[in-house]
Design an enzyme around this catalytic site. Sequence first.
Site, mmCIF file in Angstrom:
data_model
loop_
_atom_site.group_PDB
_atom_site.id
_atom_site.type_symbol
_atom_site.label_atom_id
_atom_site.label_comp_id
_atom_site.label_asym_id
_atom_site.label_seq_id
_atom_site.Cartn_x
_atom_site.Cartn_y
_atom_site.Cartn_z
ATOM 1 N N GLY A 50 8.686 -5.345 4.252
ATOM 2 C CA GLY A 50 9.721 -4.528 4.905
ATOM 3 C C GLY A 50 11.045 -4.799 4.213
ATOM 4 N N GLY A 51 11.396 -3.939 3.269
ATOM 5 C CA GLY A 51 12.705 -4.024 2.619
ATOM 6 C C GLY A 51 12.846 -5.093 1.556
ATOM 7 N N GLY B 179 1.508 11.047 5.228
ATOM 8 C CA GLY B 179 0.343 11.504 5.997
ATOM 9 C C GLY B 179 -0.979 11.031 5.426
ATOM 10 C CG LEU B 180 -2.579 7.894 6.632
ATOM 11 C CD1 LEU B 180 -3.530 7.760 7.818
ATOM 12 C CD2 LEU B 180 -2.329 6.510 6.030
ATOM 13 C CE LYS C 56 -1.335 6.778 0.908
ATOM 14 N NZ LYS C 56 -0.262 6.518 1.896
ATOM 15 C CB CYS D 251 -0.103 5.424 9.397
ATOM 16 S SG CYS D 251 0.595 6.919 8.654
ATOM 17 C CG ASN E 90 3.408 0.835 8.277
ATOM 18 O OD1 ASN E 90 4.205 1.468 7.573
ATOM 19 N ND2 ASN E 90 2.130 1.110 8.299
ATOM 20 C CB THR E 91 7.781 2.800 7.838
ATOM 21 O OG1 THR E 91 6.684 3.551 8.368
ATOM 22 C CG2 THR E 91 7.592 2.610 6.348
ATOM 23 C CB SER F 18 -0.881 -0.037 1.251
ATOM 24 O OG SER F 18 -1.596 1.168 1.365
HETATM 25 C C1 SIN Z 1 1.602 7.551 5.000
HETATM 26 O O1 SIN Z 1 0.691 7.793 4.198
HETATM 27 O O2 SIN Z 1 2.010 8.402 5.809
HETATM 28 C C2 SIN Z 1 2.255 6.215 5.012
HETATM 29 C C3 SIN Z 1 1.303 5.171 5.422
HETATM 30 C C4 SIN Z 1 1.826 4.284 6.482
HETATM 31 O O3 SIN Z 1 3.006 4.303 6.803
HETATM 32 O O4 SIN Z 1 1.050 3.513 7.042
#
Ligand code: SIN
Length: 303
Positions: free
Chosen positions: A244-245, A72-73, A45, A131, A193-194, A21
């Site tokens: 992840g990566g 930021g979504l 997304k 997020c 996620n990140t 996404s």
């Molecule tokens: C974002 O839109 O900020 C990234 C989405 C996410 O890291 O979940």
Amino acid sequence: MVDTKVTLSGLTLDNPVIPASGTFGYGKEFAEIYDINILGSISFKGTTAEPRLGNPLPRIAECPNGMINSVGLQNPGLKAVCERELVEMAEIYKKPVIANISGFSIEEYVECAKAMDKQPQVGIIEVNVSCPNVHNGGMAYGVLPESAAEVTRAVKAVTSKPVYIKLSPNVTDIVAIAKACEEAGADGLSLINTLLGMRIDINRRKPVIANKMGGFSGPAILPVAVRMVYQVSKAVNIPVIGMGGVSTARDVIEMMMAGASAVQVGTANLVNPYACKEIIEDLPKLMEELGIEKLEDIIGIVE
Ligand code: SIN
């Protein structure tokens, strides 16, 4: 001939490769350069109830072996996604897709899940409780077992589609959160996620990113993701989508040996728009090299 098929909650994918996404939009730009119907699925997304313009610029920072984003979504909102994006997506992609949803309240997650439940092409609802780039939403629900379970229960109550919860690595004990989601009825989990990160412009003496911090992704985080997929998949009895990566077919095999039933490819799409295509083409060759006849046989094979 090797068998690359995998199954997620009754849904059979031709191969485990799924663009993550936020790194593939709704597939349109990629469909111009290759036939995206080769993909196992697509996680589009993240959708919120209302349209969002996202965070102020700059919201990207380059890093060695990765990047930080603070998007930021940003998305056109639930109505436009259902009435426009998904209609257009159905013309270029003919397989079930994964609807990633986000929210700033339980009610918002429920509203998005209800709408996605009605979309014929949505095969799985992926609930983003991870997020790191927004306040009072997203990750706020994913850092505690209780709140992650609350979102899971609320979403499960309004849909008959499989619900996968997308987990954050920015926690002390991801296994406890994963188990809470499973107990609350999750059909599967997506992770990771990140990682929350930050860069500083030493000339300006200011953060590179307007929002100061953001989510770190890319090849550098693969070992963290593999570790968490391994730990979580050993602790739960529901499928895990690993991410992840991941940027090569070797990474896909590694993720699956760690316990992933399918694999999402994120940042690699931004570096090389052909990344998923190349991985899908490389997978059968690599399977032959490694003596793997059926990809599903290696899921969680590492003790
Ligand atoms: C974002 O839109 O900020 C990234 C989405 C996410 O890291 O979940």
